[in-house]
Write a protein that holds these residues in place. Structure first.
Motif, PDB file in Angstrom:
ATOM      1  N   SER A   1       5.977 -11.954  -8.498  1.00 20.48           N
ATOM      2  CA  SER A   1       6.416 -12.114  -9.884  1.00 20.48           C
ATOM      3  C   SER A   1       7.714 -12.880 -10.040  1.00 20.48           C
ATOM      4  O   SER A   1       8.035 -13.320 -11.138  1.00 20.48           O
ATOM      5  CB  SER A   1       6.539 -10.738 -10.549  1.00 20.48           C
ATOM      6  N   ALA A   2       8.482 -13.006  -8.960  1.00 22.56           N
ATOM      7  CA  ALA A   2       9.708 -13.810  -9.030  1.00 22.56           C
ATOM      8  C   ALA A   2       9.981 -14.404  -7.662  1.00 22.56           C
ATOM      9  O   ALA A   2       9.564 -13.856  -6.641  1.00 22.56           O
ATOM     10  CB  ALA A   2      10.885 -12.954  -9.477  1.00 22.56           C
ATOM     11  N   ILE A   3      10.680 -15.538  -7.666  1.00 24.26           N
ATOM     12  CA  ILE A   3      10.930 -16.262  -6.411  1.00 24.26           C
ATOM     13  C   ILE A   3      12.404 -16.670  -6.373  1.00 24.26           C
ATOM     14  O   ILE A   3      12.894 -17.324  -7.302  1.00 24.26           O
ATOM     15  CB  ILE A   3      10.044 -17.532  -6.344  1.00 24.26           C
ATOM     16  N   GLY A   4      13.077 -16.290  -5.305  1.00 20.47           N
ATOM     17  CA  GLY A   4      14.479 -16.675  -5.146  1.00 20.47           C
ATOM     18  C   GLY A   4      14.574 -18.048  -4.508  1.00 20.47           C
ATOM     19  O   GLY A   4      13.953 -18.298  -3.476  1.00 20.47           O
ATOM     20  N   VAL A   5      15.365 -18.935  -5.111  1.00 18.80           N
ATOM     21  CA  VAL A   5      15.499 -20.297  -4.568  1.00 18.80           C
ATOM     22  C   VAL A   5      16.952 -20.631  -4.214  1.00 18.80           C
ATOM     23  O   VAL A   5      17.292 -21.781  -3.956  1.00 18.80           O
ATOM     24  CB  VAL A   5      14.919 -21.357  -5.547  1.00 18.80           C
TER      25      VAL A   5
ATOM     26  N   THR B   1      16.526 -18.399  -9.675  1.00 19.45           N
ATOM     27  CA  THR B   1      15.303 -17.619  -9.558  1.00 19.45           C
ATOM     28  C   THR B   1      14.213 -18.210 -10.440  1.00 19.45           C
ATOM     29  O   THR B   1      14.480 -18.621 -11.566  1.00 19.45           O
ATOM     30  CB  THR B   1      15.576 -16.165 -10.017  1.00 19.45           C
ATOM     31  N   VAL B   2      13.008 -18.230  -9.908  1.00 24.52           N
ATOM     32  CA  VAL B   2      11.833 -18.615 -10.693  1.00 24.52           C
ATOM     33  C   VAL B   2      11.136 -17.318 -11.106  1.00 24.52           C
ATOM     34  O   VAL B   2      10.759 -16.519 -10.241  1.00 24.52           O
ATOM     35  CB  VAL B   2      10.869 -19.468  -9.832  1.00 24.52           C
ATOM     36  N   VAL B   3      11.021 -17.077 -12.393  1.00 25.30           N
ATOM     37  CA  VAL B   3      10.345 -15.854 -12.839  1.00 25.30           C
ATOM     38  C   VAL B   3       8.932 -16.208 -13.288  1.00 25.30           C
ATOM     39  O   VAL B   3       8.738 -17.038 -14.182  1.00 25.30           O
ATOM     40  CB  VAL B   3      11.126 -15.167 -13.988  1.00 25.30           C
ATOM     41  N   VAL B   4       7.951 -15.596 -12.629  1.00 19.93           N
ATOM     42  CA  VAL B   4       6.544 -15.865 -12.956  1.00 19.93           C
ATOM     43  C   VAL B   4       6.028 -14.805 -13.941  1.00 19.93           C
ATOM     44  O   VAL B   4       5.358 -15.107 -14.910  1.00 19.93           O
ATOM     45  CB  VAL B   4       5.676 -15.870 -11.674  1.00 19.93           C
TER      46      VAL B   4
ATOM     47  N   ARG C   1       0.815  -1.215   0.000  1.00 15.65           N
ATOM     48  CA  ARG C   1       0.000   0.000   0.000  1.00 15.65           C
ATOM     49  C   ARG C   1       0.852   1.269   0.000  1.00 15.65           C
ATOM     50  O   ARG C   1       0.653   2.165  -0.809  1.00 15.65           O
ATOM     51  CB  ARG C   1      -0.795  -0.049   1.300  1.00 15.65           C
ATOM     52  N   ILE C   2       1.822   1.334   0.922  1.00 18.55           N
ATOM     53  CA  ILE C   2       2.637   2.554   1.081  1.00 18.55           C
ATOM     54  C   ILE C   2       3.480   2.818  -0.164  1.00 18.55           C
ATOM     55  O   ILE C   2       3.664   3.954  -0.572  1.00 18.55           O
ATOM     56  CB  ILE C   2       3.573   2.416   2.322  1.00 18.55           C
ATOM     57  N   ASN C   3       3.975   1.744  -0.763  1.00 15.22           N
ATOM     58  CA  ASN C   3       4.883   1.893  -1.908  1.00 15.22           C
ATOM     59  C   ASN C   3       4.179   1.823  -3.248  1.00 15.22           C
ATOM     60  O   ASN C   3       4.778   2.136  -4.276  1.00 15.22           O
ATOM     61  CB  ASN C   3       5.946   0.785  -1.890  1.00 15.22           C
ATOM     62  N   GLY C   4       2.934   1.364  -3.276  1.00 15.37           N
ATOM     63  CA  GLY C   4       2.288   1.108  -4.567  1.00 15.37           C
ATOM     64  C   GLY C   4       2.970  -0.040  -5.294  1.00 15.37           C
ATOM     65  O   GLY C   4       3.246   0.034  -6.496  1.00 15.37           O
ATOM     66  N   VAL C   5       3.262  -1.106  -4.546  1.00 11.68           N
ATOM     67  CA  VAL C   5       3.993  -2.247  -5.135  1.00 11.68           C
ATOM     68  C   VAL C   5       3.191  -2.840  -6.305  1.00 11.68           C
ATOM     69  O   VAL C   5       2.010  -3.140  -6.167  1.00 11.68           O
ATOM     70  CB  VAL C   5       4.255  -3.334  -4.062  1.00 11.68           C
ATOM     71  N   THR C   6       3.841  -2.964  -7.452  1.00 13.67           N
ATOM     72  CA  THR C   6       3.192  -3.608  -8.599  1.00 13.67           C
ATOM     73  C   THR C   6       3.560  -5.090  -8.658  1.00 13.67           C
ATOM     74  O   THR C   6       2.785  -5.903  -9.166  1.00 13.67           O
ATOM     75  CB  THR C   6       3.606  -2.935  -9.922  1.00 13.67           C
ATOM     76  N   ASP C   7       4.763  -5.425  -8.166  1.00 12.80           N
ATOM     77  CA  ASP C   7       5.248  -6.807  -8.200  1.00 12.80           C
ATOM     78  C   ASP C   7       6.072  -7.078  -6.946  1.00 12.80           C
ATOM     79  O   ASP C   7       6.883  -6.245  -6.563  1.00 12.80           O
ATOM     80  CB  ASP C   7       6.194  -7.042  -9.386  1.00 12.80           C
ATOM     81  N   PHE C   8       5.882  -8.246  -6.384  1.00 12.95           N
ATOM     82  CA  PHE C   8       6.772  -8.681  -5.305  1.00 12.95           C
ATOM     83  C   PHE C   8       7.797  -9.665  -5.856  1.00 12.95           C
ATOM     84  O   PHE C   8       7.478 -10.478  -6.742  1.00 12.95           O
ATOM     85  CB  PHE C   8       5.991  -9.414  -4.212  1.00 12.95           C
ATOM     86  N   VAL C   9       9.008  -9.582  -5.314  1.00 13.62           N
ATOM     87  CA  VAL C   9       9.978 -10.663  -5.509  1.00 13.62           C
ATOM     88  C   VAL C   9      10.089 -11.345  -4.148  1.00 13.62           C
ATOM     89  O   VAL C   9      10.429 -10.707  -3.149  1.00 13.62           O
ATOM     90  CB  VAL C   9      11.351 -10.127  -5.961  1.00 13.62           C
ATOM     91  N   LEU C  10       9.757 -12.615  -4.117  1.00 11.28           N
ATOM     92  CA  LEU C  10       9.814 -13.388  -2.870  1.00 11.28           C
ATOM     93  C   LEU C  10      11.189 -14.049  -2.816  1.00 11.28           C
ATOM     94  O   LEU C  10      11.534 -14.840  -3.703  1.00 11.28           O
ATOM     95  CB  LEU C  10       8.705 -14.445  -2.880  1.00 11.28           C
ATOM     96  N   THR C  11      11.969 -13.721  -1.795  1.00 12.57           N
ATOM     97  CA  THR C  11      13.344 -14.238  -1.773  1.00 12.57           C
ATOM     98  C   THR C  11      13.514 -15.337  -0.719  1.00 12.57           C
ATOM     99  O   THR C  11      12.722 -15.464   0.208  1.00 12.57           O
ATOM    100  CB  THR C  11      14.354 -13.100  -1.485  1.00 12.57           C
ATOM    101  N   LYS C  12      14.552 -16.109  -0.907  1.00 16.07           N
ATOM    102  CA  LYS C  12      15.007 -17.122   0.064  1.00 16.07           C
ATOM    103  C   LYS C  12      13.973 -18.188   0.410  1.00 16.07           C
ATOM    104  O   LYS C  12      13.919 -18.664   1.556  1.00 16.07           O
ATOM    105  CB  LYS C  12      15.492 -16.416   1.340  1.00 16.07           C
ATOM    106  N   LEU C  13      13.177 -18.554  -0.573  1.00 17.40           N
ATOM    107  CA  LEU C  13      12.192 -19.621  -0.322  1.00 17.40           C
ATOM    108  C   LEU C  13      12.900 -20.922   0.075  1.00 17.40           C
ATOM    109  O   LEU C  13      12.398 -21.697   0.893  1.00 17.40           O
ATOM    110  CB  LEU C  13      11.331 -19.847  -1.576  1.00 17.40           C
TER     111      LEU C  13
END
Ligand code: IMP
Length: 427
Positions: free
Chosen positions: A409-413, A420-423, A319-331
């Motif tokens: 939108s992306a996941i760090g593995v 990285t998994v790019v969605v 909300r604060i940043n207006g995030v359009t995409d998250f990158v989820l790291t260290k899954l």
């Protein structure tokens, strides 16, 4: 003319360096717009590990221009230490640009940072001790020294004298420390003039022209949303604007130029220093996250506080940043748990609260309400597509995607650039 912002969505150390680097080869400019050498990016390229504190991580990408914007506070000794360290490893740093309006960290501000913390005792912030807070305070007090002042010795002398008139009173009378000499400070700052000159420029104009030429500008935040001086867990915050709004003031790029905001969020949560952290773990799960995730500060080496994923925090950051995409790291760090708790809401003084409380007292009282997801034991570090992940890992990601306020939108593995998994494409 894409201007893309990368922000940390939690308390820092989410792995922004990796995300920046992931986009690096398609980016013409990487801009650091806030903070100073309190940051710590670790980037791994072909097995080589680079820890950057002050330099934008774009410095490691050939062809990309790294920019230190006006919103940054610069410790010149650290700047050249970092430049020399990279040059010694064969990295060309000559493309670096430094804003003429950036403030410099003077020695007295480093002393004040450490001394103030010591005197705060139990109420300490847990700063990195690098002089960041006092230098920003000087900026707002109109007592700061800017990069451009180095090129006018008379002005520099007058400004240092003005600042020290006040600091020396504080250092000697309140903290019982020795007074700092004007000449020694001026001399130290002037010793960098010749080296710094080739890098200094009007970076706001440079970036404006780049956007007009349709080049891609990536603005990379230091620290993170919950450490932002306005939107974080004040006073346990850093002293700059670490959210997407700060990208504009800290670089001179207008809000209308920003096309995308990428929020970096770890698959669990960490925090360094003091301050509230509802999902913090004090048991062996916390220790396991710390060890498996290598959760020790890049800048200070301090062990990080560790806890489970906090969805209200992620939604707040979205909300604060207006995030359009998250990158989820260290899954990959979560591999091996039977079940993984996720904080979906809080209980505050007996009531269920869905969003980040606006009152600090409420946030200090917030207890996490967890939902539990089945874990996985397979090694996921080789996954490159969502379908390569075990079903339970896919379900975990899908759940976070649904409750975090923006799409993942992306996941760090793994730590490597390619792990990285790019969605969804990030540019
Ligand atoms: P300062 O930025 O040194 O003034 O520290 C203020 C707070 O921000 C402390 O809690 C620090 O631990 C935290 N902090 C500053 N930089 C970082 C970072 O890069 N990652 C995580 N925490 C940080």
């Amino acid at each position: 003319m894409p201007a893309v912002v990368i922000v940390g969505a939690q308390w820092g150390d989410e792995g922004k360096g990796k995300a920046t680097d992931l986009l690096g080869s398609r980016v013409d400019y990487v801009v650091k717009f806030n903070g100073g050498n309190n940051a710590g990016h670790t980037v791994v390229i072909e097995g080589e590990k680079y820890a950057l504190h002050l330099l934008p991580s774009g410095i490691l990408t050939p062809g990309c221009t790294p920019v230190i914007g006006n919103g940054v506070v610069v410790d010149l000794s650290v700047l050249f230490e970092e430049i020399d360290g990279l040059e010694a490893r064969g990295i060309d740093t000559s493309r670096l640009k430094l804003s003429t309006n950036a403030h410099v960290i003077a020695d007295y501000n480093r002393s004040l940072d450490k001394t103030t913390e010591r005197f705060l005792g139990k109420r300490k912030i847990g700063t990195t001790g690098r002089g960041i807070g006092p230098t920003y305070a000087d900026k707002m007090n109109r007592l700061g020294i800017r990069v451009q002042d180095l090129f006018d010795e008379k002005i520099l002398h007058a400004k240092v004298e003005g600042a020290l008139e006040q600091k020396n009173q504080i250092l000697t009378k309140i903290y019982n420390r020795r007074a700092v000499g004007v000449d020694e400070t001026v001399e130290e700052l002037l010793s960098y003039v010749d080296r710094v000159r080739p890098y200094v420029t009007d970076t706001a104009l440079l970036l404006h022209e780049a956007l007009r030429r349709d080049e891609t500008v990536l603005l990379e935040a230091g620290q993170a949303t919950l450490l932002d001086v306005d939107h974080g867990t004040y006073p346990f915050v850093t002293s700059s604007s670490a959210t997407s709004g700060g990208a504009c003031t800290g670089s001179g790029i207008a809000p209308t130029e920003i096309t995308r905001v990428i929020g970096i969020v770890k698959a669990y949560a960490t925090r360094v220093g003091e301050g509230p952290f509802p999902t913090e773990l004090f048991d062996e799960d916390g220790e396991r996250l710390r060890v498996n995730g290598g959760e020790f500060g890049t800048t200070t080496g301090r062990p990080r506080r560790c806890g489970w994923y906090d969805a209200p925090v992620a939604r707040y950051a979205a909300r604060i940043n207006g995030v359009t995409d998250f990158v989820l790291t260290k899954l990959d760090v979560l591999t091996g748990w039977d079940r993984i708790p996720v904080c979906v809401a809080y209980e505050v003084d007996g009531e269920r609260v869905e969003e980040m409380p606006a009152s600090q007292t409420d946030f200090h009282h917030a207890k996490p309400i967890y939902e539990y997801f089945p874990g996985w034991s397979e090694d996921i570090s080789g996954a490159r597509e969502l379908s390569d992940l075990p079903a339970n890992a896919q379900a975990y990601v899908r759940e976070l995607d649904a409750i975090s306020g923006s799409r993942i939108s992306a996941i760090g593995v793994g730590p490597g650039r390619e792990q990285t998994v790019v969605v969804h494409d990030l540019l």
